[in-house]
Design an enzyme around this catalytic site. Sequence first.
Site, PDB file in Angstrom:
ATOM      1  N   SER A   1      -2.148  17.502   3.242  1.00 23.90           N
ATOM      2  CA  SER A   1      -1.118  16.469   3.222  1.00 23.90           C
ATOM      3  C   SER A   1       0.234  17.156   3.218  1.00 23.90           C
ATOM      4  O   SER A   1       0.320  18.352   2.942  1.00 23.90           O
ATOM      5  CB  SER A   1      -1.246  15.629   1.950  1.00 23.90           C
ATOM      6  OG  SER A   1      -2.471  14.951   1.940  1.00 23.90           O
TER       7      SER A   1
ATOM      8  N   HIS B   1       3.610   7.783   8.114  1.00 30.33           N
ATOM      9  CA  HIS B   1       3.008   7.539   6.794  1.00 30.33           C
ATOM     10  C   HIS B   1       1.669   8.229   6.585  1.00 30.33           C
ATOM     11  O   HIS B   1       1.113   8.186   5.498  1.00 30.33           O
ATOM     12  CB  HIS B   1       2.862   6.050   6.541  1.00 30.33           C
ATOM     13  CG  HIS B   1       1.569   5.445   7.041  1.00 30.33           C
ATOM     14  ND1 HIS B   1       1.137   5.560   8.337  1.00 30.33           N
ATOM     15  CD2 HIS B   1       0.617   4.723   6.398  1.00 30.33           C
ATOM     16  CE1 HIS B   1      -0.016   4.925   8.465  1.00 30.33           C
ATOM     17  NE2 HIS B   1      -0.358   4.412   7.317  1.00 30.33           N
TER      18      HIS B   1
ATOM     19  N   ASN C   1       3.674  -0.179   3.337  1.00 29.22           N
ATOM     20  CA  ASN C   1       3.478  -1.488   3.986  1.00 29.22           C
ATOM     21  C   ASN C   1       4.415  -2.472   3.297  1.00 29.22           C
ATOM     22  O   ASN C   1       4.076  -3.003   2.237  1.00 29.22           O
ATOM     23  CB  ASN C   1       2.045  -2.018   3.755  1.00 29.22           C
ATOM     24  CG  ASN C   1       1.015  -1.403   4.663  1.00 29.22           C
ATOM     25  OD1 ASN C   1       1.329  -0.632   5.553  1.00 29.22           O
ATOM     26  ND2 ASN C   1      -0.232  -1.769   4.446  1.00 29.22           N
TER      27      ASN C   1
ATOM     28  N   CYS D   1       0.906  -1.122   0.000  1.00 28.02           N
ATOM     29  CA  CYS D   1       0.000   0.000   0.000  1.00 28.02           C
ATOM     30  C   CYS D   1       0.962   1.191   0.000  1.00 28.02           C
ATOM     31  O   CYS D   1       1.969   1.177   0.712  1.00 28.02           O
ATOM     32  CB  CYS D   1      -0.824  -0.015   1.271  1.00 28.02           C
ATOM     33  SG  CYS D   1      -2.014   1.315   1.311  1.00 28.02           S
TER      34      CYS D   1
ATOM     35  N   GLY E   1      -2.818  13.361   4.564  1.00 28.35           N
ATOM     36  CA  GLY E   1      -3.727  13.572   5.682  1.00 28.35           C
ATOM     37  C   GLY E   1      -5.117  13.173   5.251  1.00 28.35           C
ATOM     38  O   GLY E   1      -5.294  12.480   4.252  1.00 28.35           O
TER      39      GLY E   1
ATOM     40  N   PHE F   1      -7.487   6.638  -2.271  1.00 30.89           N
ATOM     41  CA  PHE F   1      -8.057   7.816  -2.923  1.00 30.89           C
ATOM     42  C   PHE F   1      -7.153   8.332  -4.025  1.00 30.89           C
ATOM     43  O   PHE F   1      -5.995   7.919  -4.153  1.00 30.89           O
ATOM     44  CB  PHE F   1      -8.261   8.927  -1.885  1.00 30.89           C
ATOM     45  CG  PHE F   1      -6.977   9.399  -1.242  1.00 30.89           C
ATOM     46  CD1 PHE F   1      -6.105  10.232  -1.931  1.00 30.89           C
ATOM     47  CD2 PHE F   1      -6.626   8.995   0.044  1.00 30.89           C
ATOM     48  CE1 PHE F   1      -4.913  10.654  -1.354  1.00 30.89           C
ATOM     49  CE2 PHE F   1      -5.430   9.409   0.620  1.00 30.89           C
ATOM     50  CZ  PHE F   1      -4.565  10.236  -0.076  1.00 30.89           C
ATOM     51  N   LEU F   2      -7.686   9.235  -4.789  1.00 33.02           N
ATOM     52  CA  LEU F   2      -6.892  10.083  -5.679  1.00 33.02           C
ATOM     53  C   LEU F   2      -7.299  11.511  -5.348  1.00 33.02           C
ATOM     54  O   LEU F   2      -8.492  11.818  -5.340  1.00 33.02           O
ATOM     55  CB  LEU F   2      -7.199   9.745  -7.137  1.00 33.02           C
ATOM     56  CG  LEU F   2      -6.282  10.361  -8.194  1.00 33.02           C
ATOM     57  CD1 LEU F   2      -6.441   9.604  -9.506  1.00 33.02           C
ATOM     58  CD2 LEU F   2      -6.507  11.829  -8.446  1.00 33.02           C
TER      59      LEU F   2
END
Lengths: 137, 486
Positions: free
Chosen positions: B390, B409, B335, B103, B384, B209-210
């Site tokens: 973010s 992360h 991850n 991820c 975020g 998300f994008l």
Amino acid sequence: MSEFEIIDHTADVGIIARGESVEEVFINAARGMFSLIIDLDTVVESTSQEITVDAPDQEELLITWLNELLYLFDAENLIFSRFEITYLGQEHLKGIVYGEEVDPDRHNLKSDVKAATYHMIRLQKQDGFSAHIILDI
Amino acid sequence: MPSYWRDFLEQIDDYRWMINTDYKQGMRVPGLLYADANMLDQIGEEHSPEQVANVAFLPGIVGKSMAMPDIHWGYGFPIGGVAATRVTDGVVSPGGVGFDINCGVRLLVTNLTEKDVKPRIEGIIYQLFVNIPSGVGSKGRITLKGNQINKVLRNGARWAVEEGYGEKEDLEFAEENGCLKQADPDQVSEKAKKRGVPQLGTLGSGNHFLEIQVVDEIYDHLAAKAFGIEQTGQVLLLIHTGSRGLGYQVCDDYLKTMGKAVRDYGIEIPDRQLACAPVKSPEGQAYLAAMNCAANYAWANRQCITHWTRQTFSNVFGQSARELGLRLVYDVAHNIAKIEDHELDGKKVSLCVHRKGATRAFPAGHPEIPAAYQNIGQPVLVPGDMGRYSYLAVGTEKAMEETFGSTCHGAGRVLSRSAAKRELSAADIADELYRKGVTFKVASKSSLVEEASQAYKDVAEVINVAERAGISRKVLKARPIGVIKG
């Protein structure tokens, strides 16, 4: 006593499944898990699938059973609302599950359950049987 | 939750808290939490410190069992957990990577500004939503025939670029160039491949998300410039997804293998989800070869999504992606377990670094980072929640010394999904996003509620603790103006 209860876990979701027998715990855990994915009463029982899984003990067997059902959902697009256990030993399970293929017109998929985890998994005998399972979601 | 772990907690400084080995018999090394005093109270309400202590049981663990400031309660490992084990006599644990293998996040820069994008945002979001399959059970637009999946698993993002999903330069700007080499598709089950084939090129659901973002504040202009970011108001694109069902199945398959390995090798662990095997054992090697395949799949996935994002922008603006400056800044895995060389007591050693909800944060000069960023450091992408902002940061020498080159992360949840559903309403959250100027399209109402700002820690607190502790340095802050979500 409810068949299953969804409990709070910060990042994931927990289920407590209960039953008069270990078989019922397995069935209610599966119902609880699928209730997170879809409203169970929107699922029509138009197909069935035989399930056979093995594991070294019953706790791992429970997780293996749940993950096998998630595999069928993810790979075969199948959702289930009724679960039967035809044989349950310490290391072996046979069952039949009933449901249908996902129909985007009728089904509202709620969450993607990634997997049932082994985190602190415990099958308990106390006022019947229960299991506490953490799902990665 | 018993909070007696606090009695074993030693405050090192304002941002470091050590859990001593006498907290729990069997801990091989101490635990180390990166947090400020406020966060510690929050962390204390959960089981995560216990999970930090449990990870310290892993054979061959070196340094400390660490938790980044976005630590929260996971399964097995805490989310935000970092643990390094010696390759010679240590173990690898699939639970230290998680189900969603690789991820990760990738950041694209554009030469567009908020003024260019804002008037067309509705159309862009709508088209992105159409072009990038998202949501529970979504299937991709790519048809993989026969054994083609094996090529994806072997070559990762390179497969995607060779198939026309992207530019060769993209590969330069991804961790591991988007492909871990020790990947063996024979170690990946048919079940995993069956899940993976139809899902390649899908965003998935949950927290994936994008986002279309706007640069809000630049803290380090030199670094920002090196990453192609010149000014506030510039538009960025952030993609967050992983290895989908293929990764989940690889993890599940190998948890079973490791469950047996734990018994065969006589390894004692306090939680089954921490099942592991020696790195050098056949089980350990098979897991790493399969995990690398899943990681490669995730890089191919993010690469395909990048391609459709470029196409979408190109359609909307009637210019090529190149003309729009849609360039990859970087792609990180958060991850993953990696075999890396680190210095330990003055000696170079080969370690298996597990990052479970943690980002690699290598400093300037490290050979693993792109030539163009050699003087700057590795970009660290810290998303975020969708209602706030973010961060883009860089790795530091301190991270190399202390955290095996790792930092936070993301924001980390504070409300469980069900609590979010109880306490928040979809309509209120939609209103709030509208007020903040965020256009969004989500596949389901529940994911809107579950992913609301209120369900997350403020990522600013997380990134600031990481910065004050010295394990990463902020470059810029960006806020979302458009979001698509599964």
